[in-house]
Design a protein around this motif. Sequence first.
Motif, PDB file in Angstrom:
ATOM      1  N   ASP A   1      15.874  45.280  58.222  1.00 51.95           N
ATOM      2  CA  ASP A   1      15.825  46.634  58.772  1.00 51.95           C
ATOM      3  C   ASP A   1      15.616  46.544  60.284  1.00 51.95           C
ATOM      4  O   ASP A   1      15.483  45.447  60.849  1.00 51.95           O
ATOM      5  CB  ASP A   1      14.732  47.476  58.108  1.00 51.95           C
ATOM      6  CG  ASP A   1      13.344  46.831  58.202  1.00 51.95           C
ATOM      7  OD1 ASP A   1      13.147  45.979  59.097  1.00 51.95           O
ATOM      8  OD2 ASP A   1      12.477  47.167  57.384  1.00 51.95           O
ATOM      9  N   GLU A   2      15.578  47.693  60.932  1.00 52.88           N
ATOM     10  CA  GLU A   2      15.475  47.728  62.402  1.00 52.88           C
ATOM     11  C   GLU A   2      14.202  47.057  62.884  1.00 52.88           C
ATOM     12  O   GLU A   2      14.208  46.328  63.880  1.00 52.88           O
ATOM     13  CB  GLU A   2      15.535  49.176  62.891  1.00 52.88           C
ATOM     14  CG  GLU A   2      15.539  49.301  64.413  1.00 52.88           C
ATOM     15  CD  GLU A   2      15.630  50.754  64.878  1.00 52.88           C
ATOM     16  OE1 GLU A   2      15.696  50.969  66.102  1.00 52.88           O
ATOM     17  OE2 GLU A   2      15.620  51.656  64.017  1.00 52.88           O
ATOM     18  N   GLN A   3      13.096  47.285  62.170  1.00 49.53           N
ATOM     19  CA  GLN A   3      11.825  46.690  62.587  1.00 49.53           C
ATOM     20  C   GLN A   3      11.891  45.175  62.559  1.00 49.53           C
ATOM     21  O   GLN A   3      11.415  44.501  63.486  1.00 49.53           O
ATOM     22  CB  GLN A   3      10.696  47.196  61.671  1.00 49.53           C
ATOM     23  CG  GLN A   3       9.289  46.820  62.138  1.00 49.53           C
ATOM     24  CD  GLN A   3       8.829  45.467  61.610  1.00 49.53           C
ATOM     25  OE1 GLN A   3       9.235  45.051  60.528  1.00 49.53           O
ATOM     26  NE2 GLN A   3       7.981  44.789  62.376  1.00 49.53           N
ATOM     27  N   LYS A   4      12.495  44.614  61.513  1.00 53.63           N
ATOM     28  CA  LYS A   4      12.606  43.155  61.423  1.00 53.63           C
ATOM     29  C   LYS A   4      13.480  42.599  62.549  1.00 53.63           C
ATOM     30  O   LYS A   4      13.164  41.558  63.137  1.00 53.63           O
ATOM     31  CB  LYS A   4      13.201  42.758  60.066  1.00 53.63           C
ATOM     32  CG  LYS A   4      12.205  42.647  58.924  1.00 53.63           C
ATOM     33  CD  LYS A   4      12.852  41.939  57.740  1.00 53.63           C
ATOM     34  CE  LYS A   4      11.831  41.676  56.638  1.00 53.63           C
ATOM     35  NZ  LYS A   4      11.417  42.864  55.933  1.00 53.63           N
ATOM     36  N   ILE A   5      14.572  43.277  62.843  1.00 59.80           N
ATOM     37  CA  ILE A   5      15.471  42.804  63.905  1.00 59.80           C
ATOM     38  C   ILE A   5      14.764  42.835  65.254  1.00 59.80           C
ATOM     39  O   ILE A   5      14.811  41.867  66.018  1.00 59.80           O
ATOM     40  CB  ILE A   5      16.752  43.655  63.949  1.00 59.80           C
ATOM     41  CG1 ILE A   5      17.548  43.488  62.642  1.00 59.80           C
ATOM     42  CG2 ILE A   5      17.635  43.268  65.136  1.00 59.80           C
ATOM     43  CD1 ILE A   5      18.676  44.470  62.480  1.00 59.80           C
ATOM     44  N   LEU A   6      14.083  43.939  65.565  1.00 51.54           N
ATOM     45  CA  LEU A   6      13.396  44.049  66.845  1.00 51.54           C
ATOM     46  C   LEU A   6      12.280  43.020  66.957  1.00 51.54           C
ATOM     47  O   LEU A   6      12.042  42.453  68.032  1.00 51.54           O
ATOM     48  CB  LEU A   6      12.841  45.468  67.018  1.00 51.54           C
ATOM     49  CG  LEU A   6      13.892  46.563  67.232  1.00 51.54           C
ATOM     50  CD1 LEU A   6      13.240  47.936  67.220  1.00 51.54           C
ATOM     51  CD2 LEU A   6      14.636  46.347  68.548  1.00 51.54           C
ATOM     52  N   TYR A   7      11.586  42.765  65.847  1.00 53.19           N
ATOM     53  CA  TYR A   7      10.514  41.775  65.873  1.00 53.19           C
ATOM     54  C   TYR A   7      11.091  40.380  66.104  1.00 53.19           C
ATOM     55  O   TYR A   7      10.555  39.588  66.894  1.00 53.19           O
ATOM     56  CB  TYR A   7       9.712  41.806  64.578  1.00 53.19           C
ATOM     57  CG  TYR A   7       8.507  40.890  64.613  1.00 53.19           C
ATOM     58  CD1 TYR A   7       7.443  41.152  65.469  1.00 53.19           C
ATOM     59  CD2 TYR A   7       8.434  39.763  63.808  1.00 53.19           C
ATOM     60  CE1 TYR A   7       6.341  40.314  65.525  1.00 53.19           C
ATOM     61  CE2 TYR A   7       7.336  38.925  63.853  1.00 53.19           C
ATOM     62  CZ  TYR A   7       6.287  39.204  64.706  1.00 53.19           C
ATOM     63  OH  TYR A   7       5.200  38.365  64.766  1.00 53.19           O
ATOM     64  N   ALA A   8      12.211  40.071  65.422  1.00 53.75           N
ATOM     65  CA  ALA A   8      12.860  38.771  65.609  1.00 53.75           C
ATOM     66  C   ALA A   8      13.330  38.611  67.053  1.00 53.75           C
ATOM     67  O   ALA A   8      13.212  37.530  67.640  1.00 53.75           O
ATOM     68  CB  ALA A   8      14.033  38.630  64.643  1.00 53.75           C
ATOM     69  N   ILE A   9      13.851  39.684  67.643  1.00 57.66           N
ATOM     70  CA  ILE A   9      14.297  39.630  69.038  1.00 57.66           C
ATOM     71  C   ILE A   9      13.113  39.369  69.964  1.00 57.66           C
ATOM     72  O   ILE A   9      13.182  38.528  70.871  1.00 57.66           O
ATOM     73  CB  ILE A   9      15.006  40.946  69.427  1.00 57.66           C
ATOM     74  CG1 ILE A   9      16.358  41.050  68.703  1.00 57.66           C
ATOM     75  CG2 ILE A   9      15.213  41.027  70.942  1.00 57.66           C
ATOM     76  CD1 ILE A   9      17.006  42.414  68.821  1.00 57.66           C
ATOM     77  N   THR A  10      12.005  40.081  69.737  1.00 60.55           N
ATOM     78  CA  THR A  10      10.807  39.894  70.558  1.00 60.55           C
ATOM     79  C   THR A  10      10.310  38.463  70.481  1.00 60.55           C
ATOM     80  O   THR A  10       9.981  37.838  71.489  1.00 60.55           O
ATOM     81  CB  THR A  10       9.690  40.860  70.111  1.00 60.55           C
ATOM     82  OG1 THR A  10      10.143  42.205  70.248  1.00 60.55           O
ATOM     83  CG2 THR A  10       8.433  40.671  70.952  1.00 60.55           C
ATOM     84  N   MET A  11      10.256  37.920  69.259  1.00 62.79           N
ATOM     85  CA  MET A  11       9.778  36.553  69.086  1.00 62.79           C
ATOM     86  C   MET A  11      10.732  35.538  69.714  1.00 62.79           C
ATOM     87  O   MET A  11      10.311  34.538  70.298  1.00 62.79           O
ATOM     88  CB  MET A  11       9.593  36.252  67.604  1.00 62.79           C
ATOM     89  CG  MET A  11       8.452  37.002  66.937  1.00 62.79           C
ATOM     90  SD  MET A  11       6.819  36.599  67.641  1.00 62.79           S
ATOM     91  CE  MET A  11       6.538  37.995  68.722  1.00 62.79           C
TER      92      MET A  11
END
Length: 337
Positions: A73-83
């Motif tokens: 989902d969007e939250q997982k993608i944004l978190y992966a991008i941040t990391m």
Amino acid sequence: MVQIEIGIEPGIDARELVGAFDENLKLLSKSLGVSVRLGDRTLKISGEEDSAEKARSVVNILLGALAHGEHIDEQKILYAITMAQENGGVDLELLGDDCIAINSRGNPIKTKTLGQKKYIEAIRKNTIVFGIGPAGTGKTYLAVAMAVTALRNKEISRIILTRPAVEAGEKLGFLPGDLQNKVDPYLRPLYDGMYEMMGAEGFLKNQERGVIEVAPLAYMRGRTLDNAFIILDEAQNTTPEQMKMFLTRIGFGSKAIVTGDVTQIDLPDGKSSGLKEASRILRGVEDIGFCEFSEKDVVRHPLVQRIIKAYEKYEQERERRRDRGNNRHRNQSGGGN
């Protein structure tokens, strides 16, 4: 400019990876400034080398999560991008491999960020754990999940949920009903968490039996709480005296979780926060753990992360202006002597 191709293994649904109308690829492209296109079981990334490598890291993280049955989902993608931007990535499937609890609908509750994972590990390891950070990071929700799991496993005999009944711009006296009716709105987030884990019927049944107690912090005075899982929510609104009172209620076989956000203190002017003081005094004490959450751990709408970052930036700038003003004042005072 470089081009990178990443193969999609058989058994992984490419539609889940790219999202409806390619929304996941568009989010990745916009966030990292690259072009990402889906070919024949292949993702093609093009852009500047550094950005393209970060995109490769994010895609591999997402593919790993899909291979372990995780939903993207969007939250997982944004978190992966941040990391990926900060430290080269994180294995999302490892975050979700530990089922903390099963909610009332039969769905597993799992950690979604590194901060949450460290929080759960600290709860398992320590008798008292402080979870400090902004709204939306799962501090209270995960604590309730761990409490319900401990109850189901017969590790404890009761759950006690409490928080200080401090007004945030409203007065308790103007609310209708008796004391319990007046404080119930302040305890609502705790009720919501228990309903999610047990269902309304299961929660009410356990509450009637005395297995679950939800009460304002003032009700804790004079008690010793044995074999209990105790959660103190909104602890930033405790006074130092209240915090000390609460922490010294812990009895044998008990575990206590203290959650709060030091940026949302509603105490009257001049009153210091018990959570802030405890954080200074108790760090390093054996069997007490501290977990600090940041905006990266927010698992609500992505806009919440941006709001938190904006407020943090504002507070930092205000603190710098205050320090400059104090330094100017000291220099002027020194020059007059």
